[in-house]
Design an enzyme around this catalytic site. Structure first.
Site, PDB file in Angstrom:
ATOM      1  NE  ARG A   1      -4.179  -2.482   2.127  1.00 22.38           N
ATOM      2  CZ  ARG A   1      -3.632  -3.227   2.716  1.00 22.38           C
ATOM      3  NH1 ARG A   1      -3.149  -3.327   3.692  1.00 22.38           N
ATOM      4  NH2 ARG A   1      -4.862  -4.377   2.323  1.00 22.38           N
TER       5      ARG A   1
ATOM      6  CD  GLU B   1       3.440  16.138 -21.777  1.00 15.62           C
ATOM      7  OE1 GLU B   1       3.372  18.023 -21.245  1.00 15.62           O
ATOM      8  OE2 GLU B   1       3.324  15.862 -22.320  1.00 15.62           O
TER       9      GLU B   1
ATOM     10  CE  LYS C   1       3.384  17.412 -14.057  1.00 18.93           C
ATOM     11  NZ  LYS C   1       3.525  15.705 -14.553  1.00 18.93           N
TER      12      LYS C   1
ATOM     13  CD  GLU D   1      -6.065  15.089 -13.936  1.00 17.83           C
ATOM     14  OE1 GLU D   1      -4.742  14.755 -14.413  1.00 17.83           O
ATOM     15  OE2 GLU D   1      -6.875  13.932 -14.240  1.00 17.83           O
TER      16      GLU D   1
ATOM     17  CG  ASN E   1      -4.712  16.009 -18.702  1.00 15.82           C
ATOM     18  OD1 ASN E   1      -3.550  15.301 -18.568  1.00 15.82           O
ATOM     19  ND2 ASN E   1      -4.812  15.933 -17.138  1.00 15.82           N
TER      20      ASN E   1
ATOM     21  CG  HIS F   1      -1.974  16.050 -22.624  1.00 15.76           C
ATOM     22  ND1 HIS F   1      -0.619  16.628 -22.822  1.00 15.76           N
ATOM     23  CD2 HIS F   1      -1.232  14.892 -22.187  1.00 15.76           C
ATOM     24  CE1 HIS F   1       0.224  16.811 -22.436  1.00 15.76           C
ATOM     25  NE2 HIS F   1       0.136  15.803 -21.845  1.00 15.76           N
TER      26      HIS F   1
ATOM     27  CG  HIS G   1      -3.641  10.476 -22.962  1.00 18.23           C
ATOM     28  ND1 HIS G   1      -4.358  10.368 -21.663  1.00 18.23           N
ATOM     29  CD2 HIS G   1      -2.461  10.819 -23.313  1.00 18.23           C
ATOM     30  CE1 HIS G   1      -3.086  10.619 -21.290  1.00 18.23           C
ATOM     31  NE2 HIS G   1      -2.199  10.860 -21.756  1.00 18.23           N
TER      32      HIS G   1
ATOM     33  CG  HIS H   1       3.691  10.754 -23.782  1.00 14.56           C
ATOM     34  ND1 HIS H   1       2.078  11.003 -23.601  1.00 14.56           N
ATOM     35  CD2 HIS H   1       3.731  12.185 -22.867  1.00 14.56           C
ATOM     36  CE1 HIS H   1       0.980  11.667 -23.428  1.00 14.56           C
ATOM     37  NE2 HIS H   1       2.441  13.058 -22.641  1.00 14.56           N
TER      38      HIS H   1
END
Length: 363
Positions: A124, A188, A230, A240, A248, A251, A255, A267
């Site tokens: 976890r 980016e 960022k 988010e 995004n 994006h 995607h 990408h």
């Protein structure tokens, strides 16, 4: 004489969500001190292409007194599968990794995504430190705590938010990066310029060739400015729930293109096409000016990034976009620009608007 490292601090709501991002040259030697005294074992996850670098990091950690081992995974998006995560879990289990041990990710964005996901899910959550080796990973994937793997239905649909303990952005890695990978990462950087920092766009426009020179000061400034944006956004919105959605930009279509291409397109190339599309969508619905939309085209083309895509793929792309994580109740939502530095969410009332915008970038 090399410049001193720059430290950018992500500030979360808890100590576990806060971490430093170090940017500079020759930073690998700082890795051992970033691992707390409670860490005894470290798994270095790296792609096949970076076997020598992964072994070097492992040996340095062993020399500093850690029990270090490596896990080699497939290159690029081939490494972001549940079978690869399962392999890493098996390595951790067979070597009795506890909650106080750590993972180090060495590689590009696919590696930081996969390694972060493994760290988030093992017991976890265990500590992870990212050492991004591509421009794309440095300015985007390694910072922010997003982790994920791909499925047949789409990219990053399975994942978790798991902030790293630190990020080491060693710019020396860019000297050996192929030119096409530097260009790939610039998508980016350009995105960040349009949504938050116009000086990034100006630095590229002043000298596009110098902007991708790994030995120059211009690229370092671009990297630091992009990461700074960022870091600020992530500090204010870790999961988010608001502002982070703006990262995004471009994006949603990107995607979908990656899915349609079975992840064989880089990408950054997909993001560049996605940025062109988002600019045309914003223009067609009255948010984005002609000047700003055309600036997308000129900057991306000056770097050698694509701005068009196949007309015959529209049906597949629309289907892929419907699976986007920003969708709400089946309604597509896009990030568009009102002006440079002022993004907003646009809820698309009719898919015909998307088709019309796509005609502007189709070929």
């Amino acid at each position: 004489m090399p410049l001193a490292p720059t430290t950018l601090q992500v500030t979360g709501n808890t100590p576990e969500q806060s971490y430093p991002v170090l940017v500079g040259n020759g930073l690998l030697g700082q890795l051992p001190e970033l691992l707390s005294a409670t860490v005894k074992k470290v798994l270095v996850i790296h792609p096949r292409a970076l076997r020598a670098t992964g072994d070097l990091v492992r040996d340095d950690l062993a020399g500093a007194g850690f029990e270090a081992l490596t896990a080699e995974i497939p290159d690029a998006e081939e490494g972001k599968h549940i079978q690869v995560a399962s392999f890493c879990w098996e390595v951790l289990g067979k070597n009795d990794f506890t909650r106080t041990d750590a993972i180090v990710a060495v590689g590009g964005g696919a590696v930081t995504d996969l390694a972060g996901f493994v760290a988030a899910t093992w017991l976890r959550g265990v500590k992870v430190i990212h050492i991004p080796t591509s421009l794309l990973a440095m300015v985007d994937a390694a910072v922010g705590g997003k982790t994920g793997i791909n499925t047949a239905e789409g990219k990053n649909l399975v994942g978790a938010f798991h902030p790293p303990a630190a990020v080491l952005v060693d710019l020396d890695a860019l000297a050996t990066l192929p030119k096409n990978e530097l260009i790939n990462g610039m998508a980016e950087v350009v995105k960040t310029g349009f949504i938050a920092d116009e000086r990034i766009l100006e630095l590229i426009e002043e000298d596009p060739a110098d902007a991708i020179d790994p030995s120059g000061a211009r690229l370092r400034e671009l990297v630091e400015r992009t990461i700074a944006v960022k870091v600020g956004v992530v500090s204010r919105d870790l999961k988010e729930s608001g502002e982070r959605e703006f990262l995004n930009y471009g994006h949603t279509l990107a995607h979908a293109i990656e899915l349609a291409e079975r992840y064989q397109m880089r990408h950054g190339a997909a993001v560049a096409i996605g940025l062109s599309f988002a600019a045309e969508l914003g223009r067609s619905v009255g948010y984005t000016s002609d000047e700003v939309a055309e600036r997308h085209q000129s900057i991306l083309k000056s770097l050698g990034l694509p701005t068009t895509y196949r007309n015959d793929r529209w049906a597949a792309l629309l289907d892929g976009m419907k699976r986007d994580k920003k969708s709400r109740g089946g309604q597509l939502r896009f990030v568009v620009l009102e002006e440079i530095g002022k993004p907003r969410i646009y809820e698309v009332p009719d898919n015909s608007l998307l088709f019309a915008a796509y005609q502007e970038i189709g070929e």
